[in-house]
Motif scaffolding. Structure first.
Motif, PDB file in Angstrom:
ATOM      1  N   THR A 199     -10.003  -5.563  -3.197  1.00  0.00           N
ATOM      2  CA  THR A 199      -9.980  -4.345  -2.385  1.00  0.00           C
ATOM      3  C   THR A 199     -10.954  -4.304  -1.212  1.00  0.00           C
ATOM      4  OG1 THR A 199     -11.560  -3.259  -3.887  1.00  0.00           O
ATOM      5  CG2 THR A 199      -9.206  -2.986  -4.358  1.00  0.00           C
ATOM      6  N   VAL A 228      -8.065   0.204   1.324  1.00  0.00           N
ATOM      7  CA  VAL A 228      -7.848   1.025   0.127  1.00  0.00           C
ATOM      8  C   VAL A 228      -9.147   1.458  -0.540  1.00  0.00           C
ATOM      9  CG1 VAL A 228      -5.596  -0.030  -0.330  1.00  0.00           C
ATOM     10  CG2 VAL A 228      -7.651  -1.028  -1.354  1.00  0.00           C
ATOM     11  N   PHE A 261       0.031  -0.239   2.335  1.00  0.00           N
ATOM     12  CA  PHE A 261      -1.268   0.123   1.764  1.00  0.00           C
ATOM     13  C   PHE A 261      -1.450   1.638   1.744  1.00  0.00           C
ATOM     14  CE2 PHE A 261      -1.682  -4.079   3.710  1.00  0.00           C
ATOM     15  CZ  PHE A 261      -2.050  -4.818   2.604  1.00  0.00           C
ATOM     16  N   ARG A 293      -2.286   3.872  -1.566  1.00  0.00           N
ATOM     17  CA  ARG A 293      -3.398   4.816  -1.649  1.00  0.00           C
ATOM     18  C   ARG A 293      -2.935   6.173  -2.170  1.00  0.00           C
ATOM     19  NH1 ARG A 293      -8.196   4.061   2.005  1.00  0.00           N
ATOM     20  NH2 ARG A 293      -8.395   6.293   1.587  1.00  0.00           N
TER      21      ARG A 293
END
Length: 269
Positions: A17, A22, A251, A255
């Motif tokens: 990550t 994120v 992404f 999220r």
């Protein structure tokens, strides 16, 4: 044995990550809560193992750094602008981070803040991808100084856990007309002084805890560091390819979904 497995899991979370938009810190906070750990005890661990991911950038882009270093010796304008842009973008985070360090620390154990920030950040990514101006700036050295300063201040939004340092810098760059690959790579390079500064501050502040063993030990940090390094090596290459082909929207939806699930779980506890 269980703690070793959890250390490895946290290292994997960090490596996966750190450079994705994120929020690595947010994911580590959520993972720590999920595993039932004391967030305060693991605070230093969560910050220091980020250096493993940073080392992966140095290894992957060593040719770029070598070329810039040699260029500086020749006083090459492109190399000078490259270093200038990274350092100038770093300054706002350094100044503001030192000024509100205690307020930032107060949020680091708040998983609810992380969840909300993940959701809001996801919608922000979708909006920027849709409305960002046409990208015409290619190359870190070619980003104009006013835009560099703007990206530097936008990076400071990531002081709220869950916002994502890479997400803030990448979205800021996109909104200011920087093309996707350059925006991602500028975020990678900017991470080096930013995370080095944050980690150094934490190590100095918590040096007594590290020596006394009240927090997570140095052996655990070393293992988490190594795992984060190896995983980040793999992820960064894949990330650049995905961004170039599909953009950042995948992404964003991750999220939103992850933040919603985490928030529902936290509120149900």
């Amino acid at each position: 044995m269980n703690e070793i497995i959890n250390i490895i899991l946290l290292g994997i979370v960090e490596g996966v990550t750190e450079f994705l938009p994120v929020s690595s810190t947010g994911h580590l906070i959520l993972a720590t809560k999920l595993l039932g750990y004391d967030a305060t005890r693991w605070e230093v661990f969560n910050i220091v193992i980020q250096l493993g991911a940073i080392l992966a950038i140095v290894v992957l882009y060593w040719r770029t750094f070598w070329a810039v270093g040699m260029g500086l010796l020749r006083r090459d304008p492109v190399s000078i602008r490259f270093v200038r842009n990274v350092l100038v973008a770093f300054i706002p985070a350094a100044v503001i981070g030192l000024a509100i360090h205690k307020q930032i620390e107060a949020l680091l154990g708040n998983a609810e803040v992380v969840s909300i920030a993940l959701i809001v950040g996801g919608f922000a990514i979708i909006a920027v991808e849709r409305f960002a101006p046409k990208s015409n700036i290619v190359g870190v050295a070619d980003i104009p100084l006013p835009k560099v300063i703007g990206i530097g201040f936008l990076q400071c939004m990531a002081m709220v856990p869950g916002v994502s340092r890479s997400g803030a810098t990448i979205l800021g760059a996109l909104a200011l007309g920087v093309e996707r690959r350059t925006a991602a790579e500028f975020s990678f390079f900017l991470a080096i002084p930013t995370m080095l500064g944050a980690t150094t501050l934490e190590l100095v502040k918590n040096r007594h805890e590290l020596v006394s063993g009240h927090g997570v030990g140095l052996a655990a940090i070393a293992l988490g560091f190594a795992v984060a390094f190896v995983v980040a090596l793999i992820v960064v290459k894949a990330f650049v390819g995905i961004v170039t082909r599909f953009g950042f929207v995948p992404f964003a939806w991750y999220r939103i979904v992850a933040g919603s699930i985490a928030l529902a779980w936290i509120l149900s506890i």
